[in-house]
Design a protein around this motif. Structure first.
Motif, PDB file in Angstrom:
ATOM      1  N   GLN A 167     -11.891   0.364 -10.825  1.00 11.01           N
ATOM      2  CA  GLN A 167     -11.687  -0.821 -11.644  1.00 11.01           C
ATOM      3  C   GLN A 167     -12.908  -1.727 -11.578  1.00 11.01           C
ATOM      4  O   GLN A 167     -13.713  -1.656 -10.643  1.00 11.01           O
ATOM      5  CB  GLN A 167     -10.438  -1.569 -11.180  1.00 11.01           C
ATOM      6  CG  GLN A 167      -9.145  -0.831 -11.468  1.00 11.01           C
ATOM      7  CD  GLN A 167      -7.920  -1.692 -11.221  1.00 11.01           C
ATOM      8  OE1 GLN A 167      -7.907  -2.502 -10.303  1.00 11.01           O
ATOM      9  NE2 GLN A 167      -6.895  -1.516 -12.041  1.00 11.01           N
ATOM     10  N   VAL A 168     -13.016  -2.582 -12.569  1.00 19.31           N
ATOM     11  CA  VAL A 168     -14.083  -3.575 -12.553  1.00 19.31           C
ATOM     12  C   VAL A 168     -14.014  -4.372 -11.252  1.00 19.31           C
ATOM     13  O   VAL A 168     -12.924  -4.806 -10.842  1.00 19.31           O
ATOM     14  CB  VAL A 168     -13.958  -4.519 -13.763  1.00 19.31           C
ATOM     15  CG1 VAL A 168     -14.932  -5.686 -13.639  1.00 19.31           C
ATOM     16  CG2 VAL A 168     -14.218  -3.761 -15.060  1.00 19.31           C
TER      17      VAL A 168
ATOM     18  N   SER B 247     -12.984   0.978 -15.293  1.00 15.73           N
ATOM     19  CA  SER B 247     -12.040   0.476 -16.279  1.00 15.73           C
ATOM     20  C   SER B 247     -11.624  -0.946 -15.943  1.00 15.73           C
ATOM     21  O   SER B 247     -11.729  -1.395 -14.800  1.00 15.73           O
ATOM     22  CB  SER B 247     -10.812   1.374 -16.340  1.00 15.73           C
ATOM     23  OG  SER B 247     -10.078   1.269 -15.135  1.00 15.73           O
ATOM     24  N   SER B 248     -11.122  -1.628 -16.951  1.00 13.76           N
ATOM     25  CA  SER B 248     -10.649  -2.993 -16.751  1.00 13.76           C
ATOM     26  C   SER B 248      -9.142  -3.006 -16.540  1.00 13.76           C
ATOM     27  O   SER B 248      -8.565  -4.024 -16.234  1.00 13.76           O
ATOM     28  CB  SER B 248     -10.995  -3.860 -17.968  1.00 13.76           C
ATOM     29  OG  SER B 248     -10.461  -3.276 -19.139  1.00 13.76           O
TER      30      SER B 248
ATOM     31  N   LYS C 142     -19.185  -2.600 -12.784  1.00 12.81           N
ATOM     32  CA  LYS C 142     -19.023  -3.167 -14.111  1.00 12.81           C
ATOM     33  C   LYS C 142     -18.687  -2.054 -15.095  1.00 12.81           C
ATOM     34  O   LYS C 142     -18.949  -0.875 -14.831  1.00 12.81           O
ATOM     35  CB  LYS C 142     -20.316  -3.860 -14.549  1.00 12.81           C
ATOM     36  CG  LYS C 142     -20.795  -4.952 -13.612  1.00 12.81           C
ATOM     37  CD  LYS C 142     -22.118  -5.530 -14.098  1.00 12.81           C
ATOM     38  CE  LYS C 142     -22.611  -6.635 -13.175  1.00 12.81           C
ATOM     39  NZ  LYS C 142     -23.893  -7.221 -13.648  1.00 12.81           N
ATOM     40  N   LEU C 143     -18.141  -2.442 -16.240  1.00 12.32           N
ATOM     41  CA  LEU C 143     -17.830  -1.448 -17.261  1.00 12.32           C
ATOM     42  C   LEU C 143     -19.067  -0.635 -17.637  1.00 12.32           C
ATOM     43  O   LEU C 143     -18.975   0.576 -17.864  1.00 12.32           O
ATOM     44  CB  LEU C 143     -17.255  -2.130 -18.504  1.00 12.32           C
ATOM     45  CG  LEU C 143     -15.892  -2.780 -18.352  1.00 12.32           C
ATOM     46  CD1 LEU C 143     -15.528  -3.539 -19.623  1.00 12.32           C
ATOM     47  CD2 LEU C 143     -14.821  -1.737 -18.034  1.00 12.32           C
TER      48      LEU C 143
ATOM     49  N   THR D 273     -20.218   2.817 -16.142  1.00 11.29           N
ATOM     50  CA  THR D 273     -19.597   4.079 -16.525  1.00 11.29           C
ATOM     51  C   THR D 273     -20.654   5.043 -17.041  1.00 11.29           C
ATOM     52  O   THR D 273     -21.402   4.724 -17.970  1.00 11.29           O
ATOM     53  CB  THR D 273     -18.533   3.844 -17.615  1.00 11.29           C
ATOM     54  OG1 THR D 273     -17.475   3.063 -17.076  1.00 11.29           O
ATOM     55  CG2 THR D 273     -17.986   5.169 -18.128  1.00 11.29           C
TER      56      THR D 273
END
Length: 120
Positions: A12-13, A119-120, A87-88, A91
């Motif tokens: 996750q973020v 992912s958020s 952070k996104l 990825t």
């Protein structure tokens, strides 16, 4: 030289992940080890590189959040990438690599890659 990455996955973020790379074979020829990444639709980019003597360089986008390290104690050299505050935009497919030298853009060996998805 053979390179095998592991440790990718989903985070996750703001989370953390640790990537590992095992280098075997003619490791005496290694001058430096590096992590690269490639996001969909983008060119492969250098994330971080570490020399045999421990000098490190980080891309501006990851400096302060990622830490590259090595363990050369055994016949299999290990390379790590500790990633935090993800952070996104982190990825990507992450690749372990053996550049010709610490400050060289030319890579002699690539791993198969490990996917990191944030992912958020």
């Amino acid at each position: 030289v053979q390179l095998v990455e592991s440790g990718g996955g989903l985070a996750q973020v703001g989370g953390t992940l640790r990537l590992s790379c095992a280098a075997s074979g003619s490791i005496s020829s290694i001058n430096a080890m590096a992590w690269y990444r490639q996001a969909p639709g983008k060119e492969r980019e250098l994330v971080a590189v570490i020399s045999n003597s421990g000098y490190v360089y980080y891309a501006a986008s990851v400096k302060g959040r990622f830490t590259i390290s090595r363990d050369n104690a055994n016949a299999v050299n290990m390379l790590y990438l500790q990633m935090k505050s993800l952070k996104l935009e982190d990825t990507a497919m992450y690749y372990c690599a053996i550049p010709q030298d610490f400050d060289s853009d030319f890579v002699d060996y690539w791993g198969q890659g490990t996917q990191v998805t944030v992912s958020s």
